[in-house]
Every structure is written in C-alpha cells, then in structure tokens.
Scaffold this motif. Structure first.
Motif, PDB file in Angstrom:
ATOM      1  N   ALA A  27       7.257 -25.333  32.922  1.00  0.00           N
ATOM      2  CA  ALA A  27       6.692 -25.065  34.252  1.00  0.00           C
ATOM      3  C   ALA A  27       6.419 -23.574  34.425  1.00  0.00           C
ATOM      4  O   ALA A  27       5.364 -23.181  34.934  1.00  0.00           O
ATOM      5  N   GLU A  28       7.348 -22.737  33.998  1.00  0.00           N
ATOM      6  CA  GLU A  28       7.153 -21.285  34.081  1.00  0.00           C
ATOM      7  C   GLU A  28       6.024 -20.835  33.160  1.00  0.00           C
ATOM      8  O   GLU A  28       5.169 -20.023  33.547  1.00  0.00           O
ATOM      9  N   LEU A  29       5.985 -21.386  31.955  1.00  0.00           N
ATOM     10  CA  LEU A  29       4.925 -21.042  31.000  1.00  0.00           C
ATOM     11  C   LEU A  29       3.563 -21.478  31.523  1.00  0.00           C
ATOM     12  O   LEU A  29       2.584 -20.741  31.412  1.00  0.00           O
ATOM     13  N   ALA A  30       3.491 -22.670  32.110  1.00  0.00           N
ATOM     14  CA  ALA A  30       2.223 -23.177  32.642  1.00  0.00           C
ATOM     15  C   ALA A  30       1.676 -22.248  33.720  1.00  0.00           C
ATOM     16  O   ALA A  30       0.490 -21.908  33.712  1.00  0.00           O
ATOM     17  N   GLU A  31       2.537 -21.832  34.640  1.00  0.00           N
ATOM     18  CA  GLU A  31       2.095 -20.950  35.721  1.00  0.00           C
ATOM     19  C   GLU A  31       1.540 -19.639  35.179  1.00  0.00           C
ATOM     20  O   GLU A  31       0.471 -19.180  35.596  1.00  0.00           O
ATOM     21  N   ALA A  32       2.237 -19.037  34.226  1.00  0.00           N
ATOM     22  CA  ALA A  32       1.773 -17.770  33.652  1.00  0.00           C
ATOM     23  C   ALA A  32       0.497 -17.966  32.842  1.00  0.00           C
ATOM     24  O   ALA A  32      -0.420 -17.135  32.898  1.00  0.00           O
ATOM     25  N   THR A  33       0.414 -19.059  32.101  1.00  0.00           N
ATOM     26  CA  THR A  33      -0.766 -19.311  31.255  1.00  0.00           C
ATOM     27  C   THR A  33      -2.013 -19.519  32.097  1.00  0.00           C
ATOM     28  O   THR A  33      -3.096 -19.048  31.744  1.00  0.00           O
ATOM     29  N   ARG A  34      -1.880 -20.200  33.215  1.00  0.00           N
ATOM     30  CA  ARG A  34      -3.043 -20.458  34.088  1.00  0.00           C
ATOM     31  C   ARG A  34      -3.655 -19.163  34.608  1.00  0.00           C
ATOM     32  O   ARG A  34      -4.820 -19.151  35.008  1.00  0.00           O
ATOM     33  N   ALA A  35      -2.904 -18.078  34.602  1.00  0.00           N
ATOM     34  CA  ALA A  35      -3.415 -16.785  35.068  1.00  0.00           C
ATOM     35  C   ALA A  35      -4.117 -15.996  33.961  1.00  0.00           C
ATOM     36  O   ALA A  35      -4.723 -14.955  34.245  1.00  0.00           O
ATOM     37  N   GLU A  36      -4.069 -16.482  32.725  1.00  0.00           N
ATOM     38  CA  GLU A  36      -4.747 -15.777  31.630  1.00  0.00           C
ATOM     39  C   GLU A  36      -6.257 -15.857  31.821  1.00  0.00           C
ATOM     40  O   GLU A  36      -6.781 -16.894  32.235  1.00  0.00           O
ATOM     41  N   PRO A  37      -6.966 -14.788  31.471  1.00  0.00           N
ATOM     42  CA  PRO A  37      -8.425 -14.769  31.709  1.00  0.00           C
ATOM     43  C   PRO A  37      -9.203 -15.862  30.981  1.00  0.00           C
ATOM     44  O   PRO A  37     -10.191 -16.354  31.505  1.00  0.00           O
ATOM     45  N   GLU A  73       3.014 -11.814  26.552  1.00  0.00           N
ATOM     46  CA  GLU A  73       4.454 -11.617  26.752  1.00  0.00           C
ATOM     47  C   GLU A  73       5.130 -12.924  27.131  1.00  0.00           C
ATOM     48  O   GLU A  73       6.200 -13.255  26.626  1.00  0.00           O
ATOM     49  N   HIS A  74       4.511 -13.686  28.038  1.00  0.00           N
ATOM     50  CA  HIS A  74       5.160 -14.920  28.497  1.00  0.00           C
ATOM     51  C   HIS A  74       5.256 -15.962  27.385  1.00  0.00           C
ATOM     52  O   HIS A  74       6.242 -16.685  27.318  1.00  0.00           O
ATOM     53  N   PHE A  75       4.256 -16.045  26.486  1.00  0.00           N
ATOM     54  CA  PHE A  75       4.387 -17.009  25.399  1.00  0.00           C
ATOM     55  C   PHE A  75       5.405 -16.537  24.373  1.00  0.00           C
ATOM     56  O   PHE A  75       6.178 -17.340  23.848  1.00  0.00           O
TER      57      PHE A  75
END
Length: 102
Positions: A27-37, A73-75
């Motif tokens: 869930a945390e990874l999904a949120e951060a990934t969705r913000a990637e350009p 960083e998040h991945f």
C-alpha cells in the motif's frame, strides 16, 4: 491517438504468514509509485483463496518506466529492502502495449 505504454504484471508469493505485512508495505509502495512521472497505473490484488499470493499491475508511459521505478528511493527501501525479503518467489513480466490506431 494514445501512445504505446509498458504493462507490467507481477506475481508475488509471500513466505507463509507474511501476507498481512506485505499488504501494508505494498500500500505504501503503491502510493509512492503512483506519484512517479512515468507511472500511469499501479494496483495490487490479494488472492482470496491464497492470501500469500499477490498480483500487481503497473503501467508506465514508456519502456524505461520500470527501470526508473526500480531506482527510486521508495522501491529501493520498500521493494528491495522490505517486501522482496518476505517473498518465497516472484514472477515479473513486462510487455509493450501498442497505442490505439484510432
């Protein structure tokens, strides 16, 4: 006319009993990934019959999107550092999807 994109399909198989921990980290990874350009879509699904099996669907705007995602960083922290050590195995495939002809 839509451009081609990269579709990623991942199957994660958690070590027995680690499914709940993986949900939290995904869930945390999904949120951060969705913000990637270059990310167009990121969702994960947990099997109701096999709670340690997850399917992750990702879409990136070009062929380099996945490689760039893996360098974030998040991945590095959540994927490589936290989730992958909790897995028995993972299967990841990626495919270019052609753009619409219309």
């Amino acid at each position: 006319m839509a451009n081609a994109y990269l579709q990623v399909i991942a199957h994660f198989f958690a070590k027995p009993g680690h499914g709940d921990a993986i949900v939290k980290h995904l869930a945390e990874l999904a949120e951060a990934t969705r913000a990637e350009p270059k990310n167009l879509y990121y969702e994960f699904f947990r099997s109701p019959l096999e709670p340690d099996h997850f399917v992750i669907l990702e879409q990136y705007s070009d062929a380099n999107g996945l490689a760039e995602h893996r360098e974030t960083e998040h991945f590095q922290r959540l994927g490589f550092g936290t989730i992958i050590p909790l897995l028995e195995r993972r299967e990841v495939s990626s495919h270019m999807v052609p753009g619409d002809a219309a």
